[in-house]
Design a protein around this motif. Structure first.
Motif, mmCIF file in Angstrom:
data_model
loop_
_atom_site.group_PDB
_atom_site.id
_atom_site.type_symbol
_atom_site.label_atom_id
_atom_site.label_comp_id
_atom_site.label_asym_id
_atom_site.label_seq_id
_atom_site.Cartn_x
_atom_site.Cartn_y
_atom_site.Cartn_z
ATOM 1 N N ASN A 88 0.680 -1.208 0.155
ATOM 2 C CA ASN A 88 0.068 -0.098 0.214
ATOM 3 C C ASN A 88 0.737 1.288 0.022
ATOM 4 N N GLU A 89 1.792 1.222 0.826
ATOM 5 C CA GLU A 89 3.005 2.357 1.139
ATOM 6 C C GLU A 89 3.301 2.826 -0.454
ATOM 7 N N ASP A 90 3.513 1.660 -1.327
ATOM 8 C CA ASP A 90 4.098 2.225 -2.734
ATOM 9 C C ASP A 90 3.195 2.829 -3.436
ATOM 10 N N ILE A 91 1.865 2.861 -3.216
ATOM 11 C CA ILE A 91 0.898 3.429 -3.958
ATOM 12 C C ILE A 91 0.239 4.796 -3.269
ATOM 13 N N GLY A 92 1.071 4.859 -2.249
ATOM 14 C CA GLY A 92 0.589 6.142 -1.550
ATOM 15 C C GLY A 92 -0.710 5.807 -0.752
ATOM 16 N N GLU A 93 -0.913 4.849 -0.006
ATOM 17 C CA GLU A 93 -2.287 4.591 0.734
ATOM 18 C C GLU A 93 -1.726 4.217 2.143
ATOM 19 N N PRO A 94 -2.272 4.642 3.020
ATOM 20 C CA PRO A 94 -2.076 3.961 4.483
ATOM 21 C C PRO A 94 -2.597 2.506 4.530
ATOM 22 N N GLY A 95 -2.054 1.756 5.495
ATOM 23 C CA GLY A 95 -2.225 0.555 5.756
ATOM 24 C C GLY A 95 -1.152 -0.373 5.390
ATOM 25 N N CYS A 96 -1.492 -1.728 5.754
ATOM 26 C CA CYS A 96 -0.273 -2.789 5.552
ATOM 27 C C CYS A 96 -0.860 -3.640 4.274
ATOM 28 N N LYS A 97 -1.732 -3.484 3.518
ATOM 29 C CA LYS A 97 -2.127 -4.345 2.458
ATOM 30 C C LYS A 97 -0.994 -4.312 1.711
ATOM 31 N N HIS A 98 -0.673 -5.864 0.848
ATOM 32 C CA HIS A 98 -0.028 -5.494 0.076
ATOM 33 C C HIS A 98 -0.318 -7.011 -1.268
ATOM 34 N N TRP A 99 0.126 -6.788 -2.425
ATOM 35 C CA TRP A 99 -0.372 -7.747 -3.393
ATOM 36 C C TRP A 99 0.959 -8.404 -3.683
ATOM 37 N N HIS A 100 0.672 -9.779 -3.644
ATOM 38 C CA HIS A 100 2.097 -10.511 -4.003
ATOM 39 C C HIS A 100 1.544 -11.662 -4.793
ATOM 40 N N VAL A 101 2.557 -11.877 -5.993
ATOM 41 C CA VAL A 101 2.448 -12.919 -6.726
ATOM 42 C C VAL A 101 3.085 -14.075 -6.305
ATOM 43 N N LYS A 102 2.110 -15.189 -6.187
ATOM 44 C CA LYS A 102 2.636 -16.454 -5.350
ATOM 45 C C LYS A 102 2.118 -17.671 -6.188
ATOM 46 N N PRO A 103 2.640 -18.702 -6.070
ATOM 47 C CA PRO A 103 2.174 -20.016 -6.858
ATOM 48 C C PRO A 103 1.085 -20.675 -6.094
ATOM 49 N N LYS A 104 0.045 -21.135 -6.797
ATOM 50 C CA LYS A 104 -0.822 -21.945 -6.057
ATOM 51 C C LYS A 104 -0.389 -23.156 -5.595
ATOM 52 N N TRP A 105 -0.708 -23.721 -4.503
ATOM 53 C CA TRP A 105 -0.225 -25.055 -3.870
ATOM 54 C C TRP A 105 1.344 -25.134 -3.977
ATOM 55 N N GLY A 106 1.822 -24.289 -3.689
ATOM 56 C CA GLY A 106 3.293 -24.070 -3.221
ATOM 57 C C GLY A 106 4.267 -24.765 -4.637
ATOM 58 N N VAL A 107 4.813 -25.654 -4.114
ATOM 59 C CA VAL A 107 5.875 -26.056 -5.204
ATOM 60 C C VAL A 107 5.078 -26.683 -6.556
ATOM 61 N N ILE A 108 4.092 -27.261 -6.159
ATOM 62 C CA ILE A 108 3.421 -27.731 -7.390
ATOM 63 C C ILE A 108 3.015 -26.612 -8.034
ATOM 64 N N GLY A 109 2.438 -25.537 -7.653
ATOM 65 C CA GLY A 109 2.157 -24.722 -8.433
ATOM 66 C C GLY A 109 3.269 -24.162 -9.306
ATOM 67 N N MET A 110 4.532 -23.995 -8.438
ATOM 68 C CA MET A 110 5.590 -23.558 -9.094
ATOM 69 C C MET A 110 5.978 -24.322 -10.588
ATOM 70 N N LEU A 111 6.005 -25.677 -10.081
ATOM 71 C CA LEU A 111 6.262 -26.586 -11.361
ATOM 72 C C LEU A 111 5.175 -26.499 -12.573
ATOM 73 N N MET A 112 3.927 -26.344 -12.181
ATOM 74 C CA MET A 112 2.776 -26.393 -13.169
ATOM 75 C C MET A 112 2.584 -24.871 -13.754
ATOM 76 N N SER A 113 3.367 -23.887 -13.079
ATOM 77 C CA SER A 113 3.235 -22.240 -13.314
ATOM 78 C C SER A 113 1.647 -21.989 -13.315
ATOM 79 N N TRP A 114 1.192 -22.454 -11.904
ATOM 80 C CA TRP A 114 0.025 -21.804 -11.337
ATOM 81 C C TRP A 114 0.188 -20.682 -10.589
ATOM 82 N N TRP A 115 0.518 -19.413 -11.351
ATOM 83 C CA TRP A 115 0.711 -18.239 -10.456
ATOM 84 C C TRP A 115 -0.729 -17.252 -10.277
#
Lengths: 218, 185
Positions: B138-165
């Motif tokens: 949020n701070e990076d877009i000039g907004e108060p609060g602790c919210k953030h957007w994070h690109v992560k794989p679904k189901w951990g390692v399986i998602g990484m291997l399957m490219s389920w981002w």
């Protein structure tokens, strides 16, 4: 909450302003009222009012404070008299800063707590003096050449704006109080003074004195 | 804003002869000089009015700058409380004007970066696989609060291997924990 004693109405006495100051700063004013009050720790009712007040003031109010008419008028006056309100904070901003820093308005003693209530509720700058150590009416003037100030070794710089009675300077405007002129243990009567600047209506001064006076008598 | 602070003050005309030994008691007939008709009080009143306007402009910038950090809003004082001369008031006025400009430049710089971060969030949402592990707060877009957007794989390692981002949005600031501290008095 304890009930207020009956039959007390604030009767603000307008103070005098030296002509040179009045010409330069139209709207500059001082009003005072004196009352008998016990000195010492705040009663529980007063502490409760401070707690309630703390809950009403949050970060959003602190950020927007300087855009509100009365706090802004004091900031402007500070600039006009050579003070930087971000270094020497206006009385209301100092209190709000302490509220943010401490997480609440800390209870100090009956007089300070009453002043805090009056200033935060209305936004007007208040001060308290020992009424029995003030001679004559209260006013604002410029210090004379080489004028002394109780509690200060060197004389005041020439032309300093001071809160004064008819005999001597009682305090530097928005700064320290002369030694022995403030409220201390043994004070029987408290003189509350409200300092107004251009943009602050007289009714606000009266209201601030009323809030602080009522809290002192609670 | 109380308009009375911005009004011009009627100042009675007062002839000023600052150094009487250098200035004749009256100007020669037909020769008006500035020493006889110039009253500094008018200049001071005008400067005070300008300072009032600038102080409000700076206060508004202060309000709109939150929660951005490291922006200096201070303007040095002139050693008061005292009556300032025209020179001193000019210094305060110029200091305020310079500070307002600096703050505007800072805010503009912030706005450019924040806009690009907002665009990044949109791109992350549109195509998470192209922005692996990227995170915008949020701070990076000039907004108060602790919210953030994070690109992560679904189901951990399986998602990484399957490219389920996917983009995971945080749930905000952690709640305050523990008991309220006791009253000291």
């Amino acid at each position: 909450m304890a009930e207020l004693p009956e039959e007390w109405e604030v009767a603000p006495e307008p103070g005098w302003i030296a002509p040179d100051l009045a010409e330069e700063f139209p709207g500059l004013s001082i009003a005072s009222t004196s009352l008998e009050s016990a000195i010492g720790r705040s009663p529980e009712a007063l502490k409760e009012r401070l707690r309630t007040l703390s809950d009403r003031i949050a970060g959003a109010q602190a950020i927007q404070l300087r855009q509100q008419p009365i706090p802004w008028a004091y900031r402007v006056f500070f600039r006009h008299i050579g003070l930087d309100p971000d270094t020497t904070r206006t009385p209301i901003e100092q209190l709000i800063f302490e509220r943010m820093h401490d997480g609440r308005f800390k209870s100090r003693n009956r007089v300070d707590d009453a002043l805090t209530l009056g200033m935060v509720e209305v936004g007007v700058a208040l001060r308290a003096f020992d009424a029995d150590r003030v001679q004559g009416g209260l006013g604002l003037r410029l210090s004379g050449e080489g004028e002394g100030f109780e509690g200060r070794v060197s004389p005041l710089p020439d032309g300093t704006i001071v809160v004064a009675d008819e005999k001597r300077a009682l305090g530097i405007l928005f700064d320290r109080t002369a030694e022995g002129r403030g409220v201390k243990r043994g004070t029987k009567r408290v003189l509350l003074a409200a300092i107004g600047v251009r943009g602050v209506p007289d009714i606000a001064l009266e209201e601030a004195l009323w809030v602080a006076g009522s809290a002192l008598r609670a | 804003m109380p308009e009375e602070l911005l009004e011009r003050i009627e100042v009675p005309e007062v002839p000023i002869a600052p150094q009487e030994d250098l200035v004749p008691p009256a100007p020669p007939e037909g020769l008006d000089t500035i020493l006889y008709d110039y009253d500094e009080r008018e200049a001071r009143a005008d400067l005070r009015r300008q300072i009032a306007v600038m102080e409000m402009a700076l206060a508004r910038l202060f309000g709109s700058a939150f929660p951005r950090k490291n922006i200096d809003f201070s303007v040095p004082g002139m050693g008061g409380p005292r009556m300032l001369s025209v020179d001193d008031l000019e210094k305060v006025r110029d200091g305020l004007a310079a500070r307002i400009q600096e703050v505007r430049v800072h805010l503009h710089d912030y706005a450019v970066v924040e806009e690009s971060n907002r665009e990044l969030i949109e791109e992350m949402l549109a195509d998470p696989a192209s922005h692996k592990w990227e995170r915008v707060f949020n701070e990076d877009i000039g907004e108060p609060g602790c919210k953030h957007w994070h690109v992560k794989p679904k189901w951990g390692v399986i998602g990484m291997l399957m490219s389920w981002w996917r983009v995971k949005i945080s749930s905000g600031c952690p709640l305050a924990e523990g008991l309220r501290p006791p009253e000291p008095d």
